[in-house]
Design a protein around this motif. Sequence first.
Motif, PDB file in Angstrom:
ATOM      1  N   THR A 191     -29.893 -83.418  15.649  1.00  0.00           N
ATOM      2  CA  THR A 191     -29.752 -84.028  14.224  1.00  0.00           C
ATOM      3  C   THR A 191     -28.741 -85.143  14.352  1.00  0.00           C
ATOM      4  OG1 THR A 191     -30.323 -81.860  13.274  1.00  0.00           O
ATOM      5  CG2 THR A 191     -29.619 -83.351  11.900  1.00  0.00           C
ATOM      6  N   ARG A 231     -37.296 -77.851  18.824  1.00  0.00           N
ATOM      7  CA  ARG A 231     -35.602 -77.693  18.216  1.00  0.00           C
ATOM      8  C   ARG A 231     -35.277 -76.070  17.984  1.00  0.00           C
ATOM      9  NH1 ARG A 231     -34.604 -82.335  15.095  1.00  0.00           N
ATOM     10  NH2 ARG A 231     -32.711 -81.165  14.347  1.00  0.00           N
ATOM     11  N   PRO A 234     -31.521 -74.236  12.771  1.00  0.00           N
ATOM     12  CA  PRO A 234     -30.348 -75.319  12.489  1.00  0.00           C
ATOM     13  C   PRO A 234     -29.018 -74.682  12.459  1.00  0.00           C
ATOM     14  CG  PRO A 234     -31.920 -75.264  10.449  1.00  0.00           C
ATOM     15  CD  PRO A 234     -32.450 -74.159  11.368  1.00  0.00           C
TER      16      PRO A 234
END
Length: 413
Positions: A191, A231, A234
């Motif tokens: 990110t 990915r 988060p």
Amino acid sequence: MNRSCGIDWASDHHDVVLIDDTGSLLARARIDDTAEGLAQLLQLLAEHGDSAEEPIPVAIETSRGLLVSCLRATGRAVYAINPLAAARYRDRHAVARKKSDHLDALVLANILRTDAAAHRILPADSELAQAIAVLARAQQDAVWDRTQAGNKLTSHLREYFPGFLAAVGVRRNGVCHPIARVLLAATPTPTQAARLARAQLRSLLKKAGRKVTINAEAERLQTALRLPQMRQLPLVEEAMGRQTLALLRQLDAACTSADDLAEAVVEPFEKHPDAAIITSFPGLGSLSGARVLAEIGDDRSRFADAKGMKAYAGSAPVTRASGKSLAVLARRVKNQRLAAVGYVWAFASLTHSAGARAHYDRRRQAGDRHTAAQRNLFNRMIGCLHHCLTQRVHYDENSAFPATLDPQLPSVA
């Protein structure tokens, strides 16, 4: 009457045994690993005939440490006995396989009494050579630590940030490269990396030491870091980024240590009388030459002939024959540090010596694999090194690889 001393070494104390030429016990003691303990040992030796003209030899199971250094400074012969060899000798004195510190010291003393000629005295290297050995081994350890730290970080990045490895993978050193480390310290997660502007990338490249084609490289990195990739979640990604920073600090420390120690070892090496001869060989620079000198030392009486140095380096094969069975195998017991620099030396010489390249190609044509051919080339080079150091002459290509060996080989200027 000849006397022998055996010392069973420990971290905080040492058991000492002194015997005569018949194996009779003359004295035994336990000394501390202190200056007082050393004085007690020297006093014990002096009481039994030790003198500067005829010092009593000592056998011990280590070649390093303060006690060994102090004993070597007295000018006596110090034998570093391999613990595995000492264990085999122990069976001659204790069939029941009992073991004690006193018995181990007695075994070491008897090894000198009966088989001193079968073991080597620690070489009388100069103070400069010993200092070079300390720095060269420390630098090699730092390089190995750097490789290990780089592998750990690379493995970790594959789990959540493969795009970074793809972006910096074009560089020879991978994540160990200064640009990769500076970039990763600023953007440890995908990110953060995707948000980098070209101006920020140019600044990071300048910080890492880049001086040319900065704009083109910044554009390339920005494109590579913004490519779609798999990915992590988060929060998981952020946690893995924190772990990356921890691993990066370890890598930075290893890189700094390797670079600082490389500079530290080159300076004293270039002052050594053997430096010019060692670096005259193709494929050996100041750093690799220092590693070679660190392992072979500068006591020329250490190796009676080139065969001894070749066996020590692990380049000479081992022949095992029994009855009709005959096997020629690669040597496993060797100086691992010298063998490691030998591989680098042989590989580098292929592009710096036509004779070395022809020798390697000839071995390959004879059926050797790459590693075996390089080991054979290293064996040839280490033999030449022994000759040059003994005769105090520089490397000569025509003498090392005479064109008359094979009329098909290219002549060497």
